[in-house]
Design an enzyme around this catalytic site. Sequence first.
Site, PDB file in Angstrom:
ATOM      1  N   GLY A   1       1.009  46.325  95.651  1.00  0.00           N
ATOM      2  CA  GLY A   1       0.154  45.273  96.201  1.00  0.00           C
ATOM      3  C   GLY A   1      -1.297  45.684  96.415  1.00  0.00           C
TER       4      GLY A   1
ATOM      5  N   ARG B   1       7.251  41.339  85.494  1.00  0.00           N
ATOM      6  CA  ARG B   1       8.286  40.491  84.886  1.00  0.00           C
ATOM      7  C   ARG B   1       7.646  39.442  83.990  1.00  0.00           C
ATOM      8  NH1 ARG B   1      13.153  42.803  84.994  1.00  0.00           N
ATOM      9  NH2 ARG B   1      13.529  43.743  87.022  1.00  0.00           N
TER      10      ARG B   1
ATOM     11  N   LEU C   1       6.825  35.822  82.993  1.00  0.00           N
ATOM     12  CA  LEU C   1       6.756  34.411  83.384  1.00  0.00           C
ATOM     13  C   LEU C   1       6.468  33.626  82.115  1.00  0.00           C
ATOM     14  CD1 LEU C   1       6.484  32.377  85.934  1.00  0.00           C
ATOM     15  CD2 LEU C   1       4.039  32.478  85.367  1.00  0.00           C
TER      16      LEU C   1
ATOM     17  N   HIS D   1      -4.546  44.252  83.259  1.00  0.00           N
ATOM     18  CA  HIS D   1      -3.791  45.316  82.595  1.00  0.00           C
ATOM     19  C   HIS D   1      -4.642  46.586  82.624  1.00  0.00           C
ATOM     20  CE1 HIS D   1      -0.851  47.117  79.969  1.00  0.00           C
ATOM     21  NE2 HIS D   1      -1.857  47.607  79.262  1.00  0.00           N
TER      22      HIS D   1
ATOM     23  N   ASP E   1       0.489  40.585  77.090  1.00  0.00           N
ATOM     24  CA  ASP E   1      -0.865  41.160  77.057  1.00  0.00           C
ATOM     25  C   ASP E   1      -1.694  40.639  75.877  1.00  0.00           C
ATOM     26  OD1 ASP E   1      -0.266  42.687  79.336  1.00  0.00           O
ATOM     27  OD2 ASP E   1       0.454  44.366  78.143  1.00  0.00           O
TER      28      ASP E   1
ATOM     29  N   GLU F   1     -10.575  48.244  88.113  1.00  0.00           N
ATOM     30  CA  GLU F   1      -9.720  47.047  88.265  1.00  0.00           C
ATOM     31  C   GLU F   1     -10.140  46.272  89.508  1.00  0.00           C
ATOM     32  OE1 GLU F   1      -5.432  47.306  87.726  1.00  0.00           O
ATOM     33  OE2 GLU F   1      -5.671  49.367  87.034  1.00  0.00           O
TER      34      GLU F   1
END
Length: 214
Positions: free
Chosen positions: A21, A101, A103, A117, A158, A187
């Site tokens: 997180g 995961r 989606l 990424h 990606d 990031e």
Amino acid sequence: MSTDIKNASPLRCAVLISGGGRTLKNLLDYKSSGRLKNVCFPLVVSSSPTAAGLQYAALCNADAQVVERKEFDSDDAFSDAIYDLIEQSQCNFIVMAGFMRKLIIRPEWENKAVNIHPSLIPSFCGPGFYGKKVHQAAIDYGVKVSGCTVHFVTNEVDGGPIILQKTVSVHSDDDADSLAARVLEVEFQALPEALELIADGRVTVVGRKTVIMD
Ligand code: GAR
């Protein structure tokens, strides 16, 4: 064909997480310091009940929900459960912040979901490239520059239109941890910057590219 990404303002983001997180926490820190004015985070969905990132949802009074892939027979059913939560919270945008995961992107959510990424796509990305594996692959290949990519999410892992990328040097004594830490710093700039561009209506998708307006 171009798609003007004039998302409703403010961007009501469902943040999807799977682990630590830190990406979510960074967004919340940006928000609480007065940036990301046209962006809010009413919903956090974790694919893991033990994700440390769930604790941060409380910081912003977000609804925190857990949807585990193993509870469903297919990616479609798993995705449907997440879309139900997104619709209930009236979110109009999806942010994948360390979400590991799949989606399924429904047609109506095209160009309304972004992912970050930790490499310079199209290098070291796609199925199997996540977390430290990405950085180890970059080191093993011998690249001198790595970085991060924020892109719209499509049903190709990606593979969606790139919104922005930031670079870092790869040092000869780097291991996956030290490179990951350096990439994480960029990031932390890239994702809020991309959300701000989108919320300000400055991002247009043209084919598989984006154009950023000044
Ligand atoms: C981040 O480095 C993010 O780019 C990466 O996982 C980390 C999440 O950390 N995402 C991927 O590898 C997606 N393919 P966090 O859970 O502490 O925010």
